[in-house]
Design a protein around this motif. Structure first.
Motif, PDB file in Angstrom:
ATOM      1  N   ARG A   7       9.298  -0.011  -4.294  1.00 50.80           N
ATOM      2  CA  ARG A   7       8.211   0.446  -3.418  1.00 50.80           C
ATOM      3  C   ARG A   7       6.890  -0.027  -4.022  1.00 50.80           C
ATOM      4  O   ARG A   7       6.379   0.557  -4.971  1.00 50.80           O
ATOM      5  CB  ARG A   7       8.221   1.967  -3.292  1.00 50.80           C
ATOM      6  CG  ARG A   7       9.428   2.523  -2.529  1.00 50.80           C
ATOM      7  CD  ARG A   7       9.398   4.036  -2.502  1.00 50.80           C
ATOM      8  NE  ARG A   7       8.269   4.535  -1.713  1.00 50.80           N
ATOM      9  CZ  ARG A   7       7.801   5.780  -1.781  1.00 50.80           C
ATOM     10  NH1 ARG A   7       8.355   6.647  -2.624  1.00 50.80           N
ATOM     11  NH2 ARG A   7       6.794   6.162  -1.025  1.00 50.80           N
ATOM     12  N   GLN A  76      -5.451   4.634  -4.413  1.00 50.83           N
ATOM     13  CA  GLN A  76      -4.354   5.124  -3.578  1.00 50.83           C
ATOM     14  C   GLN A  76      -4.806   6.329  -2.742  1.00 50.83           C
ATOM     15  O   GLN A  76      -4.556   6.398  -1.539  1.00 50.83           O
ATOM     16  CB  GLN A  76      -3.160   5.500  -4.462  1.00 50.83           C
ATOM     17  CG  GLN A  76      -1.900   5.806  -3.669  1.00 50.83           C
ATOM     18  CD  GLN A  76      -0.686   6.055  -4.549  1.00 50.83           C
ATOM     19  OE1 GLN A  76      -0.718   5.832  -5.753  1.00 50.83           O
ATOM     20  NE2 GLN A  76       0.385   6.525  -3.955  1.00 50.83           N
ATOM     21  N   ILE A  82      -1.942   1.244  -0.567  1.00 51.65           N
ATOM     22  CA  ILE A  82      -0.928   2.109   0.036  1.00 51.65           C
ATOM     23  C   ILE A  82       0.421   1.885  -0.653  1.00 51.65           C
ATOM     24  O   ILE A  82       0.731   0.782  -1.079  1.00 51.65           O
ATOM     25  CB  ILE A  82      -0.801   1.839   1.554  1.00 51.65           C
ATOM     26  CG1 ILE A  82      -0.583   0.329   1.809  1.00 51.65           C
ATOM     27  CG2 ILE A  82      -2.014   2.339   2.302  1.00 51.65           C
ATOM     28  CD1 ILE A  82      -0.276  -0.027   3.240  1.00 51.65           C
ATOM     29  N   GLU A  84       4.376   1.583  -0.418  1.00 49.37           N
ATOM     30  CA  GLU A  84       5.398   1.240   0.581  1.00 49.37           C
ATOM     31  C   GLU A  84       6.274   2.456   0.848  1.00 49.37           C
ATOM     32  O   GLU A  84       6.624   3.207  -0.064  1.00 49.37           O
ATOM     33  CB  GLU A  84       6.259   0.088   0.046  1.00 49.37           C
ATOM     34  CG  GLU A  84       6.769  -0.844   1.104  1.00 49.37           C
ATOM     35  CD  GLU A  84       5.668  -1.698   1.700  1.00 49.37           C
ATOM     36  OE1 GLU A  84       5.382  -1.498   2.895  1.00 49.37           O
ATOM     37  OE2 GLU A  84       5.104  -2.529   0.996  1.00 49.37           O
ATOM     38  N   ASP A  85       6.650   2.659   2.114  1.00 42.06           N
ATOM     39  CA  ASP A  85       7.439   3.855   2.451  1.00 42.06           C
ATOM     40  C   ASP A  85       8.902   3.737   2.014  1.00 42.06           C
ATOM     41  O   ASP A  85       9.614   4.729   1.933  1.00 42.06           O
ATOM     42  CB  ASP A  85       7.351   4.154   3.957  1.00 42.06           C
ATOM     43  CG  ASP A  85       7.857   2.994   4.817  1.00 42.06           C
ATOM     44  OD1 ASP A  85       8.134   1.909   4.249  1.00 42.06           O
ATOM     45  OD2 ASP A  85       7.986   3.167   6.044  1.00 42.06           O
ATOM     46  N   LYS A  86       9.358   2.525   1.717  1.00 43.77           N
ATOM     47  CA  LYS A  86      10.732   2.329   1.248  1.00 43.77           C
ATOM     48  C   LYS A  86      10.783   1.068   0.396  1.00 43.77           C
ATOM     49  O   LYS A  86       9.877   0.228   0.466  1.00 43.77           O
ATOM     50  CB  LYS A  86      11.700   2.238   2.442  1.00 43.77           C
ATOM     51  CG  LYS A  86      11.387   1.106   3.397  1.00 43.77           C
ATOM     52  CD  LYS A  86      12.138   1.249   4.720  1.00 43.77           C
ATOM     53  CE  LYS A  86      13.605   0.888   4.566  1.00 43.77           C
ATOM     54  NZ  LYS A  86      14.262   0.705   5.884  1.00 43.77           N
ATOM     55  N   LYS A 186      11.703  -5.406   4.438  1.00 45.71           N
ATOM     56  CA  LYS A 186      12.180  -4.029   4.238  1.00 45.71           C
ATOM     57  C   LYS A 186      13.543  -3.777   4.870  1.00 45.71           C
ATOM     58  O   LYS A 186      14.160  -2.748   4.614  1.00 45.71           O
ATOM     59  CB  LYS A 186      11.151  -3.038   4.804  1.00 45.71           C
ATOM     60  CG  LYS A 186       9.898  -2.925   3.952  1.00 45.71           C
ATOM     61  CD  LYS A 186       9.132  -1.641   4.191  1.00 45.71           C
ATOM     62  CE  LYS A 186       8.263  -1.740   5.419  1.00 45.71           C
ATOM     63  NZ  LYS A 186       7.310  -0.592   5.509  1.00 45.71           N
TER      64      LYS A 186
END
Length: 412
Positions: A7, A76, A82, A84-86, A186
């Motif tokens: 991530r 952040q 940001i 990464e969400d995954k 992703k």
């Protein structure tokens, strides 16, 4: 070999040009400070954290390094960067002066580094290792990527290149004219395809960033000792790098300038040089070597072409037949008395990015007495040295374009 998604912490799309910065070790504190005055979002605030303080501050103190961590957290928190969400793998392309290199941002195994599967070609200095390891430990992040390469295979190269047909996340030209493009991968199936493909590779090679790799491995060992539940899968066991195929990379010349002639007159110096080299006066100015085993020398506003005489080096030994070794063993050490170019203050090194004209400028200024222009070390020689477990002399390679910091950060 292990290629691992992660991530990434990275700038918002509209902030990439403001955040991304040159590697910490190619700018001075003052250069970083000036950039921060112009641009409050520069990543130098993280990698050169002393610029957040007055000039008198101890740049090596924990307080200074922890300020870099604080800035990273603020970036952040304020949405400048940001997370990464995954987990992802990032396909990355650099274009510069007609050259193009396409690779992947991922994380790589510190165990494979310690086991010698991630091969090196340079020695590291313990003090620099210690300093970098402290940065990793205190920031709990890898803020600058190691520059890795693999022996090009069409199936691997194609697997990476196919992602460049998609819409990129970043696409910009920086202040030095380098065109950066980045794609975020992703999709789990696409990630697995890349991960599985690289399992067939026997070794990776460090192109640039030997101290960052060594520091990451050192920090990982320290984190492991402090963790009673260590499994080997924690983030600290993997370091941030960009991996490129070897045949896309570009090494520039890495030239030398020396402050004096070691007590010799110009005539005495030239006579001694001519014992080991054929010395030819050339009218072309500046003179740039056109092939391996050819050197340019600038002395008293004149250029000379030097060609080593037969028997001055072992043609069958990959290290002693490197031009940097030939110059060191036959001229810099025996004639100019520079035994250790790492520590001798009389010698300096000029990356080819500055051009041969910079050698003339430095000698004509009176700061240096003589300059040597070298032909670039080849990628094939680098791979051969690493495969044989040998070490190149210091300042043998200058890769260009270099990797910026702040495009992707790996949090531990």
């Amino acid at each position: 070999m292990i290629v691992r998604p992660f991530r990434g912490l990275r700038p918002k799309k509209n902030m990439i040009e403001k955040v991304a910065a040159k590697p910490y070790d190619v700018v001075t504190t003052e250069e970083a400070r000036k950039e921060a005055e112009r641009n409050p979002y520069t990543f130098y605030k993280v990698t050169r954290p002393e610029i957040n303080f007055d000039r008198e501050v101890d740049t090596h103190s924990d307080e200074v390094i922890l300020k870099g961590k604080e800035v990273l957290e603020e970036f952040q928190k304020n949405g400048i960067m940001i997370l990464e969400d995954k987990p992802a793998i990032y396909v990355y392309k650099e274009e510069w002066k007609g050259l193009s290199q396409i690779g992947i941002y991922a994380t790589f195994s510190t165990k494979e580094y310690r086991d010698g599967k991630i091969k090196k070609h340079e020695l590291t200095r313990k003090d620099k290792e210690d300093e970098r390891a402290r940065h990793v430990k205190l920031l709990k992040a890898h803020t600058g990527p190691v520059f890795l390469m693999y022996r090009s295979k069409p199936e691997l190269d194609t697997l990476i290149i196919k992602h460049t047909s998609k819409i990129p996340e970043y696409d910009y030209v920086d202040e030095t004219g380098i065109h950066h493009t980045l794609w975020v991968v992703k999709d789990e199936n696409e990630i697995n395809e890349i991960v599985e493909a690289f399992k067939s590779v026997d070794a990776f090679y460090i192109a640039d960033g030997h101290h960052r790799a060594a520091a990451a491995a050192r920090a990982a060992e320290e984190f492991a000792k402090e963790n009673p539940n260590h499994t080997g899968n924690e983030e600290y066991n993997f370091f941030l790098a960009v991996l490129f195929p070897h045949n896309q990379l570009n090494i520039l010349d890495y030239n030398r300038v020396v402050k004096d002639l070691n007590g010799l007159s110009e005539e005495e110096f030239l006579n001694k040089v001519s014992e080991k080299f054929d010395v030819e006066r050339v009218e072309k100015s500046p003179y740039k070597p056109t092939k391996k085993h050819e050197f340019g020398m600038y002395l008293n506003k004149k250029w000379y072409k030097l060609t080593p005489k037969k028997g001055t080096f072992d043609e069958n030994d990959v290290v002693s037949s490197l031009d940097v070794s030939i110059l060191q063993e036959n001229l810099l050490n025996p004639i100019l008395g520079i035994e250790n170019p790492r520590t001798d203050k009389r010698i300096d090194f000029v990356g080819g990015i500055k051009g041969i004209e910079e050698l003339e400028r430095l000698v004509d200024s009176g700061e240096f007495k003589v300059a040597f222009a070298l032909y670039p070390t080849s990628i094939d020689d680098l791979l051969k040295v690493a495969d044989e477990g040998k070490i190149m002399p210091p300042k043998s390679t200058w890769f260009e374009p270099k990797l910026k910091s702040g495009i992707i950060v790996h949090l531990i």
